[in-house]
Every structure is written in structure tokens, then in C-alpha cells.
Design an enzyme around this catalytic site. Structure first.
Site, PDB file in Angstrom:
ATOM      1  N   HIS A 195       8.755   5.826  23.321  1.00 16.74           N
ATOM      2  CA  HIS A 195       8.999   4.881  24.414  1.00 16.74           C
ATOM      3  C   HIS A 195       9.632   3.606  23.867  1.00 16.74           C
ATOM      4  O   HIS A 195       9.426   3.226  22.710  1.00 16.74           O
ATOM      5  CB  HIS A 195       7.670   4.558  25.101  1.00 16.74           C
ATOM      6  CG  HIS A 195       7.795   3.930  26.445  1.00 16.74           C
ATOM      7  ND1 HIS A 195       8.020   2.588  26.613  1.00 16.74           N
ATOM      8  CD2 HIS A 195       7.723   4.451  27.698  1.00 16.74           C
ATOM      9  CE1 HIS A 195       8.073   2.301  27.901  1.00 16.74           C
ATOM     10  NE2 HIS A 195       7.892   3.417  28.587  1.00 16.74           N
ATOM     11  N   GLU A 240       3.440  11.529  46.450  1.00 18.22           N
ATOM     12  CA  GLU A 240       2.443  11.735  45.394  1.00 18.22           C
ATOM     13  C   GLU A 240       1.231  10.842  45.642  1.00 18.22           C
ATOM     14  O   GLU A 240       0.777  10.092  44.779  1.00 18.22           O
ATOM     15  CB  GLU A 240       3.019  11.493  43.997  1.00 18.22           C
ATOM     16  CG  GLU A 240       2.146  12.117  42.898  1.00 18.22           C
ATOM     17  CD  GLU A 240       2.713  11.926  41.504  1.00 18.22           C
ATOM     18  OE1 GLU A 240       3.361  12.850  41.007  1.00 18.22           O
ATOM     19  OE2 GLU A 240       2.490  10.844  40.914  1.00 18.22           O
ATOM     20  N   ASP A 290       2.591   5.406  41.438  1.00 16.34           N
ATOM     21  CA  ASP A 290       1.635   4.363  41.091  1.00 16.34           C
ATOM     22  C   ASP A 290       2.180   3.277  40.169  1.00 16.34           C
ATOM     23  O   ASP A 290       1.413   2.618  39.466  1.00 16.34           O
ATOM     24  CB  ASP A 290       0.405   5.002  40.423  1.00 16.34           C
ATOM     25  CG  ASP A 290       0.790   5.963  39.297  1.00 16.34           C
ATOM     26  OD1 ASP A 290       1.873   5.786  38.706  1.00 16.34           O
ATOM     27  OD2 ASP A 290       0.004   6.882  39.014  1.00 16.34           O
ATOM     28  N   GLU A 350      -1.961   1.576  36.932  1.00 16.40           N
ATOM     29  CA  GLU A 350      -1.593   2.594  37.919  1.00 16.40           C
ATOM     30  C   GLU A 350      -2.683   2.886  38.948  1.00 16.40           C
ATOM     31  O   GLU A 350      -2.391   3.088  40.133  1.00 16.40           O
ATOM     32  CB  GLU A 350      -1.186   3.891  37.200  1.00 16.40           C
ATOM     33  CG  GLU A 350       0.132   3.821  36.477  1.00 16.40           C
ATOM     34  CD  GLU A 350       0.028   3.262  35.062  1.00 16.40           C
ATOM     35  OE1 GLU A 350       1.040   3.227  34.349  1.00 16.40           O
ATOM     36  OE2 GLU A 350      -1.099   2.842  34.652  1.00 16.40           O
ATOM     37  N   ARG A 410      -0.395   1.879  28.646  1.00 12.11           N
ATOM     38  CA  ARG A 410      -0.917   0.572  28.267  1.00 12.11           C
ATOM     39  C   ARG A 410      -2.377   0.636  27.841  1.00 12.11           C
ATOM     40  O   ARG A 410      -2.793  -0.073  26.921  1.00 12.11           O
ATOM     41  CB  ARG A 410      -0.769  -0.415  29.433  1.00 12.11           C
ATOM     42  CG  ARG A 410       0.656  -0.871  29.691  1.00 12.11           C
ATOM     43  CD  ARG A 410       0.730  -1.762  30.912  1.00 12.11           C
ATOM     44  NE  ARG A 410       2.098  -2.165  31.209  1.00 12.11           N
ATOM     45  CZ  ARG A 410       2.654  -3.295  30.805  1.00 12.11           C
ATOM     46  NH1 ARG A 410       1.937  -4.143  30.077  1.00 12.11           N
ATOM     47  NH2 ARG A 410       3.897  -3.600  31.108  1.00 12.11           N
ATOM     48  N   HIS A 467       2.321   6.515  25.419  1.00 15.29           N
ATOM     49  CA  HIS A 467       2.906   5.224  25.760  1.00 15.29           C
ATOM     50  C   HIS A 467       2.056   4.371  26.711  1.00 15.29           C
ATOM     51  O   HIS A 467       2.390   3.225  26.965  1.00 15.29           O
ATOM     52  CB  HIS A 467       4.265   5.433  26.426  1.00 15.29           C
ATOM     53  CG  HIS A 467       4.167   6.071  27.775  1.00 15.29           C
ATOM     54  ND1 HIS A 467       4.092   7.439  27.937  1.00 15.29           N
ATOM     55  CD2 HIS A 467       4.110   5.539  29.027  1.00 15.29           C
ATOM     56  CE1 HIS A 467       4.001   7.716  29.225  1.00 15.29           C
ATOM     57  NE2 HIS A 467       3.999   6.591  29.912  1.00 15.29           N
TER      58      HIS A 467
END
Length: 384
Positions: free
Chosen positions: A243, A120, A98, A134, A212, A210
Site C-alpha cells: 500500500h 454492500e 464503509d 470502517e 489502520r 494495510h
């Protein structure tokens, strides 16, 4: 009949970890010509995975820029794929999961009328802004793909609910294939801070944060909760591979920097991470992949998000949604640190995500689709 030319397109570390065993399996079979195309959405983290699995890219778009945006990732991937697809002329494009690379790679294939296989496939939260971007990336790829490789029955059910076209295969998750070679009891860490940890005398928590959608107040809540947790429990140590995002690093070092028993380290490669989790007491994460990996190791997982597109382990009891509010995170973590029975209930090694043969099933499905195999491959089955 000539080999099926399969191009695997990926560009981030999580994609590379999960695509590496599939690329390796395709390379081992004579009915396939395997081509590897990197976008370079991540750079250092991506390169380390390629080195660990001894993979080499046939094409590398090298799109990464400082403080890159979603628009720049997508547009640079689309433009870079133009010449690659015209030169390579693959029979099938494989994309994973994604990411923005996933969406742009699938869209580029569509523009060239090349079939897409989605590895996936079928993960959903039904909220297009969580996880962002995603959820929308994978939904759009689902509309483009002709072959959907679903890790679990729940994933396939999601696609059926959407009425998507194409063939759907139940394969298990390729990350379990990868872990069969990365986790070893005699593993020696390359990161000095990890080798110096006392995994037997201390309770080590592996932390990642991490995403967004957690930028800002949610991430601050997570960091504050971790800070309080360490202050309350003298036998707890936290390892946080931070990250490379400047936003994440500013928050992490601003709140947790300098605290005793909190180890803020640079991102670590897949072998280091898998073996760190294997020796940890529990995992706290907003990552998708770790929700699949930790249950395979028998480690409880607290998910630092409001929802998850991976409900299988929640039902199995090894993953719990802790949310992004400070008090809720503390409450869940405290229970696992103080209630031995609650910990043992989560720590049982239930693995609904795979048996280590997902790559083989995907390759068999591709061969069947192109007429090189007489029978459709059997579905993966797992008890939850």
C-alpha cells in the site's frame, strides 16, 4: 416518465472495483441517467480502475492530499459535494461500503435531502474501533440510507437487529460481477515481477496488509511471521503489493525488504490482483474485498485480523481468522503448507457472495422503488 438520475459517489480503489459493474449496468438501461462522482480519496489506484472498466467521471473532487487525515477526507468531501449536488440534482445517491468517502457522501446527500442507497450494506463486527474507521462509517451510513443493498442474508439480519428503516434487498456482492470480466486463463501480467514468477513450480502466497488498526505491533507481527514462513519453506514465494501509505511501506520494507523470494511491489490494478490470486496457492490479507474474491477462485484465505465482518466464508470453510499474533499466523499458514487435506478442505470453491447478477438486482430494486417496475426483485440465494 423521465429517467431516474442516479449519482454514484466513490473515491477509493476498493469502492471503484465494486461500483464499476453497477455504474456500467446503470448506463446500459434507458430508465436511468447514470452520473459518476469521484472524490479522489485515492488517486493513482482509483484512476487505474476507471481505466480498466472504461469509466469516466462526470465530477471529480480531487480531495487527496499527502498524509491526509480522516477529518480532512470527510470535510473536503462534504465541501466539494455542495456545488456538485446543487448542479446535478440527482434523484438518488449511491455510496458503497464503509470508507470515509462513503460516510461523507451519504452525509452530504442527507444535508441536501437526497435519498441514499447503500451498496454492500449490513457488514458489522459490533466493535466501533475495529475495523477503524470502517465500522462506524458503515453504521452511520445505515442510519442515513433509505435503500440497503445487502450482499448476504447475514448482512440483512444485522440491519434487522439494529431496527433500521428503509427497504432492504438481498443482492449478492457486485465484486463477483466484476470478476467475471477480469479473470482470464490467458491473462498476461503487466507487472514484470509477476510474469517472472513460477506459479507451477513454486507455491505463491498473495499478501496484503494495510488496515489502520494493524498499524504498529500487529503489522510488525504479520511481517515477522511472513519472514519466518519464507525462511522455513524453500518452495514458497510471497507477492506483496505494498500500500502507498508511508506507515505501511516503512514497516514492510523494514522487515521484508531484500529477502529472497519476497516480492515487494507497488500496488497493482484490479486485473493484475484478481489474476494473481487466481494463480496463487493461498491468500493472506487484512483486506475486506479479498475475503470475498478469493473464495470465488477456490483459494484459501487467512485473515490477518482479530475479527471479520464477513463470516459467511468462515462458515463455508474457505476463510480462516488467523489474527495478528506472530505464532498464530505461523501456525495457520504452516498447516496449509504441510497438511494437504486441510488445504483441500479450504480450497473447495464455495462462493457465498454472489452469482454475477448483483448489479442487475440493485438496478431492478431502484426501478421498483421509483415505480418503474411492477414487482420487487427476487432475493439472491446462496448455499454456504
Amino acid at each position: 416518465m423521465k429517467p431516474i438520475k442516479v449519482m454514484s459517489v466513490f473515491g477509493t480503489r476498493p469502492e471503484a472495483i465494486k461500483m464499476a459493474p453497477l455504474v456500467m449496468h446503470l448506463q446500459s438501461r434507458p430508465e436511468f441517467q447514470s452520473i459518476c462522482c469521484l472524490t479522489g480519496q485515492h488517486r493513482e489506484m482509483l484512476d487505474s480502475v476507471m481505466q480498466i472498466f472504461r469509466l469516466k467521471a462526470d465530477y471529480d473532487l480531487q480531495i487527496m492530499q499527502t498524509r491526509q487525515t480522516l477529518s480532512s477526507i470527510t470535510s473536503r468531501t462534504l465541501l466539494g459535494m455542495e456545488s456538485v449536488l446543487e448542479e446535478a440534482k440527482p434523484d438518488l445517491i449511491l455510496v458503497h461500503g464503509d470508507t470515509s468517502t462513503t460516510f461523507a457522501g451519504a452525509l452530504a446527500a442527507f444535508y441536501h435531502k437526497i435519498p441514499v442507497g447503500h451498496v454492500e450494506a449490513g457488514l458489522r463486527t459490533w466493535d466501533k474501533y475495529s475495523p477503524y474507521p470502517e465500522e462506524m462509517n458503515r453504521t452511520l451510513v445505515g442510519d442515513i440510507a433509505e435503500l440497503h443493498f445487502c450482499p448476504t442474508q447475514n448482512n440483512r439480519d444485522n440491519l434487522l437487529r439494529e431496527g433500521l428503516r428503509g427497504e432492504m434487498f438481498l443482492t449478492g456482492n457486485t465484486v463477483i460481477d466484476a470478476m467475471q470480466t477480469t479473470v482470464r486463463p490467458d491473462y498476461v501480467f503487466q507487472t514484470k515481477a509477476l510474469n517472472d514468477l513460477d506459479f507451477t513450480g513454486r507455491r505463491v502466497i498473495t499478501l496484503t496488509c494495510h488496515r489502520r488498526e494493524n498499524y504498529g505491533k500487529p503489522m510488525e507481527n504479520v511481517m515477522q511471521a511472513v519472514k519466518t514462513l519464507v525462511e522455513r519453506h524453500e518452495d514458497v514465494e510471497v507477492v506483496y503489493p505494498v500500500h502507498l501509505s508511508p506507515v505501511v511501506r516503512e514497516c514492510a520494507f523494514g522487515i521484508l525488504g531484500g529477502l529472497p523470494r519476497v516480492h515487494l511491489i507497488d500496488p497493482i490494478d484490479v486485473e493484475e490482483m484478481h489474476n494473481l490470486m487466481a494463480r496463487s496457492y493461498l491468500v493472506m490479507t487484512d483486506s475486506g474485498g479479498l475475503q470475498e474474491e478469493a473464495p470465488a477462485l477456490g483459494k484459501p484465505v487467512l485473515v490477518l485480523r482479530r475479527e471479520t465482518e464477513r463470516p459467511e466464508a468462515v462458515r463455508a470453510g474457505t476463510v480462516r481468522l488467523a489474527g495478528v499474533e506472530q505464532e498464530a499466523i505461523l501456525r495457520h499458514a504452516e498447516e496449509l503448507l504441510t497438511d494437504r487435506e486441510a488445504y483441500q478442505q479450504m480450497a473447495r470453491a464455495v462462493n457465498p457472495y454472489g452469482d454475477g447478477h448483483a448489479s442487475e438486482r440493485i438496478a431492478d430494486a431502484i426501478a421498483w422503488h421509483f415505480g418503474l417496475r411492477p414487482e420487487r426483485p427476487a432475493d439472491f440465494t446462496a448455499s454456504e
